[in-house]
Design an enzyme around this catalytic site. Sequence first.
Site, PDB file in Angstrom:
ATOM      1  N   LYS A 105     -23.872 -76.261 -53.946  1.00 45.25           N
ATOM      2  CA  LYS A 105     -24.037 -77.712 -54.041  1.00 45.25           C
ATOM      3  C   LYS A 105     -22.698 -78.370 -54.339  1.00 45.25           C
ATOM      4  CE  LYS A 105     -28.878 -77.862 -55.489  1.00 45.25           C
ATOM      5  NZ  LYS A 105     -29.236 -76.446 -55.473  1.00 45.25           N
ATOM      6  N   GLY A 133     -32.418 -76.969 -52.623  1.00 43.21           N
ATOM      7  CA  GLY A 133     -33.689 -77.444 -53.165  1.00 43.21           C
ATOM      8  C   GLY A 133     -33.712 -77.376 -54.680  1.00 43.21           C
ATOM      9  N   SER A 135     -34.296 -75.551 -57.231  1.00 36.60           N
ATOM     10  CA  SER A 135     -34.547 -74.162 -57.606  1.00 36.60           C
ATOM     11  C   SER A 135     -33.592 -73.714 -58.698  1.00 36.60           C
ATOM     12  CB  SER A 135     -34.387 -73.260 -56.382  1.00 36.60           C
ATOM     13  OG  SER A 135     -33.078 -73.369 -55.861  1.00 36.60           O
ATOM     14  N   LYS A 188     -28.146 -85.286 -57.141  1.00 33.27           N
ATOM     15  CA  LYS A 188     -29.348 -85.377 -57.976  1.00 33.27           C
ATOM     16  C   LYS A 188     -29.027 -85.408 -59.473  1.00 33.27           C
ATOM     17  CE  LYS A 188     -30.145 -80.377 -58.023  1.00 33.27           C
ATOM     18  NZ  LYS A 188     -29.746 -80.192 -59.423  1.00 33.27           N
TER      19      LYS A 188
END
Length: 199
Positions: A105, A133, A135, A188
């Site tokens: 990421k 995702g 996770s 995020k």
Amino acid sequence: MAKIAIIGAGGFGISLAIAAHQNHHDVTVWDISEEIVSAILRDGEHKTKLPGVPIPKEIRFTCDPTCLKEKSVVVFVVPSLYIRSVAQRVKPYLDENVILVNASKGLEEKTFLTMSQVIQSEYSDNAVGVITGPSHAEEVGRGVPTTVVAASKNEAAAVQIQETFSSHTLRIYINTDPVGCEIGGALKNIIALAAGICD
């Protein structure tokens, strides 16, 4: 049985290696650190990143980049700061038929490219995908039910990624917007922190 390589012996990399192994694939993990590789081979687990998660002996660990030759899928799971330099370093060992997957990421400093865009810029002829995702590596490694996305502009590549790593506890959905998926993963935590501050 496909030949799979994971670049990076961190928590998520090893978790993906275990998932691929459970699907009866031939799995090799390459890492630049001899210390990390030696510790994993000695202990049978990654005591820092995935304590208590046994690593199947059939998964190979090495510091020799020639192990990346003739693979079907190669997954980059290294810190985003090093994605480009690692992609350049391993270029002599990868051909245009291998599917390259980003599982890190972040955005590249200065260019603001996503990690799959960085990889694609170094490998213009390869199909490039993303695994991302909500996770946690330790949950994937321990078999806790988890959902992620396999995204690629090449839908056939996304399907192959899905089939390679999916299991009864790891559900992988297909998406054709890798950049959108990566932006979500990269931003995020920033959005969550900002929402918390506002609250």
